[in-house]
Design an enzyme around this catalytic site. Structure first.
Site, mmCIF file in Angstrom:
data_model
loop_
_atom_site.group_PDB
_atom_site.id
_atom_site.type_symbol
_atom_site.label_atom_id
_atom_site.label_comp_id
_atom_site.label_asym_id
_atom_site.label_seq_id
_atom_site.Cartn_x
_atom_site.Cartn_y
_atom_site.Cartn_z
ATOM 1 N N ASP A 179 -43.342 13.422 -52.003
ATOM 2 C CA ASP A 179 -42.989 14.745 -51.511
ATOM 3 C C ASP A 179 -41.898 14.442 -50.490
ATOM 4 O O ASP A 179 -42.197 13.951 -49.394
ATOM 5 C CB ASP A 179 -44.186 15.417 -50.833
ATOM 6 C CG ASP A 179 -43.831 16.824 -50.388
ATOM 7 O OD1 ASP A 179 -42.726 17.007 -49.835
ATOM 8 O OD2 ASP A 179 -44.630 17.742 -50.591
ATOM 9 N N HIS A 180 -40.650 14.681 -50.849
ATOM 10 C CA HIS A 180 -39.569 14.138 -50.010
ATOM 11 C C HIS A 180 -39.565 14.739 -48.596
ATOM 12 O O HIS A 180 -39.007 14.161 -47.682
ATOM 13 C CB HIS A 180 -38.202 14.258 -50.701
ATOM 14 C CG HIS A 180 -37.606 15.628 -50.650
ATOM 15 N ND1 HIS A 180 -37.979 16.616 -51.522
ATOM 16 C CD2 HIS A 180 -36.666 16.177 -49.848
ATOM 17 C CE1 HIS A 180 -37.291 17.711 -51.241
ATOM 18 N NE2 HIS A 180 -36.478 17.475 -50.239
ATOM 19 N N HIS A 242 -44.201 21.123 -50.446
ATOM 20 C CA HIS A 242 -43.570 20.965 -49.130
ATOM 21 C C HIS A 242 -44.201 21.846 -48.033
ATOM 22 O O HIS A 242 -44.485 21.369 -46.941
ATOM 23 C CB HIS A 242 -42.079 21.290 -49.208
ATOM 24 C CG HIS A 242 -41.357 20.595 -50.330
ATOM 25 N ND1 HIS A 242 -41.632 19.297 -50.708
ATOM 26 C CD2 HIS A 242 -40.363 21.007 -51.160
ATOM 27 C CE1 HIS A 242 -40.837 18.958 -51.717
ATOM 28 N NE2 HIS A 242 -40.070 19.974 -52.006
#
Ligand code: BG6
Length: 491
Positions: A179-180, A242
């Site tokens: 999950d950047h 996010h």
């Protein structure tokens, strides 16, 4: 980051894709430049394209030059880079990959450490991981780890299926689900701010916090991702991962240590405690929207329905706002408002923690004048945070004013961090799972999202309902207005 002598073979599936060129190779190059690997690194790029290693190296060189200002010694890095054409469905290509991996392991002294990066459609994750195991590629002396990109499933059921497939070849501690957002400096700062400061942690609860607002707005539309986005929408594309990740970091209890298992355990507990909403509550507390045409940066932009590969009658949402509640003693009564959308007024990822007003402030004549203290975390742009407090206006009378105490991350630090991906790849190489989603985090977040989706599916929305370049649909304002609050848009 601490300097460590990491040795590894990194194999990237989908190496000729956009993500690899824009993010992965520049990030690995940076880690190489910083000296984390010494000489013990080799990278194999695989893809369907027919390329020689030399041609591939030239493409990677170009991508590094495009992403990094004044890169040094690229050729030294390229010497560690190899290409293999790969049809992920064909067993023979894994045999060739095994041979190449063994050769490189010896040549570069990689101690049998292997990292597989699946930068490709999730439809192939199961096939690739099965084949990696069957061909013996995961049978190593050192570590064997896999990074998988999002989306991890389309709902709980498909996520479970995907997880079971991957788990046949990799253990939970070998799986790194990206999950950047968790690689972003200011998101990693949430825990440090909370648990590292006496002035915050004792106040971090429903006694002192009025509400928390999380916004991730974009000016971009869906670009060339129409096909993917039509099947996803903002709820699955942004909220399931996010935004819920940010909620869990803001709401979790103090972990017993900073070890990844302890931190992730606390995050799971938050996601498990998200208040389960009835149908009517979902309709009231979650707003969806889709962008119409409008003006952004002085340019007229298309409505979502007119974007390429989008159905002209599409009911896919490009905006979500929601009120989330957490059923535990720390947070009961404190709304977490979330908001995300494409083609909005500006690009911003911002968290605002609004504290309750001082009930007896003698310097204000009416309670309305009394301003809340705010802690504002700017995840992007202008990474940093600021604290808004009440102080005296510098003149002779009694007037008060809000004083902002800002911290903006220095440019030199920003240049050092480059990108979330660099942080995340480094974490995988040292085996730190803190900034990756545990399966249980995904499980509870999908459960929450599936319910909203199923209620939405019952009633088609009247789209489009917000202009490009705006703050989203009016209902999003009403969501807070109902509670006597408003979005903090201009901090
Ligand atoms: C991705 C979504 O996960 O995050 C994209 O798929 C979105 O639709 C992107 O644009 C936003 O990331 P960032 O880091 O620019 O906020």
């Amino acid at each position: 980051m601490l300097k460590q002598n990491i040795s590894a073979l990194i194999t990237i599936f989908g190496a000729t894709g956009d993500l690899s060129y824009r993010k992965l190779f520049p990030s690995i190059y940076n880690l190489f430049q910083k000296g984390y690997f010494g000489k013990s690194i080799a990278i194999i790029g695989t893809g369907l394209d027919e390329l020689t290693t030399e041609e591939f190296r030239q493409q990677v060189k170009l991508s590094i030059k495009n992403q990094i200002e004044k890169p040094r010694d690229i050729d030294e890095f390229l010497y560690h880079l190899f290409y293999q054409q790969q049809n992920v469905n064909q067993q023979e290509s894994y045999e060739q990959l095994l041979q190449l991996s063994q050769d490189l392991d010896e040549e570069f002294n990689l101690e049998g450490n292997r990292l597989f990066y699946l930068a490709m459609s999730p439809n192939f994750f199961g096939t690739v991981t099965n084949n990696l195991k069957d061909s013996g590629l995961t049978n190593v002396q050192g570590f064997s780890r896999v990074i998988v990109e999002k989306p991890f499933g389309d709902d709980l059921k498909s996520a479970e299926k995907l997880n079971n497939q991957i788990r046949k070849s990799f253990k939970e501690e070998e799986i790194f689900r990206i999950d950047h957002y968790l690689g972003k400096e200011m998101i990693q700062n949430i825990e440090r701010l909370r648990f590292g400061n006496t002035i915050f942690e004792p106040l971090w609860n429903n006694k002192y916090i009025s509400n928390i607002q999380i916004t991730s707005s974009e000016t971009l539309g869906i670009e060339d991702r129409g096909t993917y986005y039509e099947s996803s929408g903002a709820l699955k594309d942004m909220v399931q991962n996010h935004l819920l990740q940010m909620v869990s970091l803001l709401a979790m209890e103090v972990p017993s240590s900073r070890k990844s298992n302890d931190i992730r355990k606390e995050k799971v507990r938050v996601l498990k405690s998200l208040k389960s909403l009835k149908k009517e509550e979902i309709k009231q507390n979650f707003v969806r929207g889709q962008y119409d045409e409008g003006v952004i940066n002085n340019e007229t932009v298309l409505a979502y329905k007119d974007e390429p590969n989008v159905d002209s009658k599409s009911i896919t949402e490009t905006f979500v706002a929601g009120k989330i509640e957490i059923d535990n003693s720390r947070w009961s009564g404190v709304p977490f408002y979330i908001r995300t959308g494409k083609r909005m007024y500006k690009k911003a990822i911002q968290i605002v923690i609004e504290f309750k007003k001082n009930p007896m402030n003698i310097y204000y004549d009416t309670p309305e004048e009394n301003e809340s203290n705010l802690l504002v975390i700017n995840v992007q742009p202008n990474e940093g945070f600021s604290l808004c407090v009440n102080g005296k206006k510098s003149n002779q009378n009694d007037e008060m004013q809000v004083v902002k105490l800002p911290y903006i991350m220095p440019t030199k630090d920003k240049m050092n961090t480059v990108d979330a991906y660099e942080n995340l790849i480094y974490d995988v190489l040292i085996g730190d799972q803190t900034n990756f989603s545990h399966w249980e985090e995904l499980m509870y977040s999908w459960k929450f999202i599936d319910k909203i989706k199923s209620v939405w599916n019952e009633e088609p929305p009247a789209f489009p309902n917000y202009k490009s370049g705006s703050y989203g649909p009016n209902e999003s304002e009403k969501l807070l207005d109902r509670d006597g609050l408003n979005w903090w848009n201009n901090l």
